[in-house]
Motif scaffolding. Structure first.
Motif, mmCIF file in Angstrom:
data_model
loop_
_atom_site.group_PDB
_atom_site.id
_atom_site.type_symbol
_atom_site.label_atom_id
_atom_site.label_comp_id
_atom_site.label_asym_id
_atom_site.label_seq_id
_atom_site.Cartn_x
_atom_site.Cartn_y
_atom_site.Cartn_z
ATOM 1 N N GLY A 1 -4.480 -135.651 -44.953
ATOM 2 C CA GLY A 1 -4.138 -134.239 -44.812
ATOM 3 C C GLY A 1 -5.240 -133.283 -45.194
ATOM 4 N N ASN B 1 -7.546 -135.305 -41.420
ATOM 5 C CA ASN B 1 -7.743 -136.716 -41.744
ATOM 6 C C ASN B 1 -6.434 -137.353 -42.215
ATOM 7 O OD1 ASN B 1 -7.442 -136.373 -44.542
ATOM 8 N ND2 ASN B 1 -9.547 -136.878 -45.017
ATOM 9 N N ARG B 2 -6.457 -138.634 -42.464
ATOM 10 C CA ARG B 2 -5.231 -139.385 -42.784
ATOM 11 C C ARG B 2 -4.574 -138.965 -44.083
ATOM 12 N NH1 ARG B 2 -7.093 -144.730 -45.652
ATOM 13 N NH2 ARG B 2 -9.151 -144.032 -46.280
ATOM 14 N N THR C 1 -1.437 -133.696 -36.970
ATOM 15 C CA THR C 1 -1.594 -135.138 -36.846
ATOM 16 C C THR C 1 -2.971 -135.518 -37.356
ATOM 17 O OG1 THR C 1 -1.142 -137.033 -35.405
ATOM 18 C CG2 THR C 1 -2.499 -135.258 -34.480
ATOM 19 N N SER C 2 -3.263 -136.804 -37.326
ATOM 20 C CA SER C 2 -4.558 -137.273 -37.834
ATOM 21 C C SER C 2 -5.397 -137.859 -36.706
ATOM 22 C CB SER C 2 -4.344 -138.328 -38.918
ATOM 23 O OG SER C 2 -3.778 -139.499 -38.356
ATOM 24 N N TYR C 3 -6.674 -137.967 -36.990
ATOM 25 C CA TYR C 3 -7.597 -138.573 -36.031
ATOM 26 C C TYR C 3 -7.149 -139.998 -35.714
ATOM 27 C CZ TYR C 3 -10.489 -134.814 -37.945
ATOM 28 O OH TYR C 3 -10.952 -133.596 -38.360
ATOM 29 N N PHE D 1 3.738 -133.915 -40.590
ATOM 30 C CA PHE D 1 2.970 -134.876 -39.796
ATOM 31 C C PHE D 1 3.680 -135.179 -38.484
ATOM 32 C CE2 PHE D 1 1.619 -139.185 -38.579
ATOM 33 C CZ PHE D 1 0.251 -138.962 -38.495
#
Length: 112
Positions: A66, A63-64, A25-27, A103
Motif C-alpha cells: 500500500g 505496491n503490495r 490495486t498493486s503492481y 484493495f
C-alpha cells in the motif's frame, strides 16, 4: 509466444482503467491477472510510461504493502496522494490506510 513490451503495457492500461474510483490495486495483482506473476516491475514501468495519458488512473496502483512507490512520477500540481485523497482514500506517511479494505484484486473482480 511472449507479447512485446508495448502489447503488455497496453494490457496493463486496460486493467488499470477498470479500477473503480476509491479503490487501489498493486503492481503484482495486475501482473498476476495478466498471467505474468513475476512481472510486477514491468507493470511499474508501464505505470511510469502512462503519465500524460489521462485515461489511465495510475494513481490507483501502489505496491503490495500500500505504499505510494510511484509518487515521484506525478507532477507537483496534482500529486498521487492528492488524487487518492480526492477519491476518499486515506494516506498517511505515503501509505494507504485500511489498504485491505480498498484493495481491488482484478483476478477476483474481473473475468478472464
Amino acid at each position: 509466444m511472449a507479447k512485446d513490451k508495448s502489447g503488455f503495457f497496453n494490457d496493463v492500461y486496460e486493467v488499470v482503467k477498470l479500477i473503480p474510483p476509491g479503490r487501489v490495486t498493486s503492481y503484482g495483482a495486475i501482473a498476476a491477472y495478466l498471467g505474468s506473476k513475476g512481472s510486477a516491475r514491468m507493470v511499474g514501468w508501464a505505470m511510469n510510461a502512462s503519465h500524460g495519458n489521462k485515461d489511465v488512473p495510475a494513481h490507483r496502483v501502489v505496491n503490495r504493502n500500500g505504499m505510494l512507490t510511484g509518487k515521484s512520477h506525478f507532477d507537483q500540481k496534482n500529486p498521487m496522494e492528492e488524487r487518492l485523497l480526492e477519491e476518499g482514500i486515506e494516506v498517511k506517511d505515503e501509505k494507504i490506510l485500511r489498504f485491505k479494505e480498498v484493495f481491488w484484486d482484478p483476478s477476483k473482480e474481473l473475468e478472464l
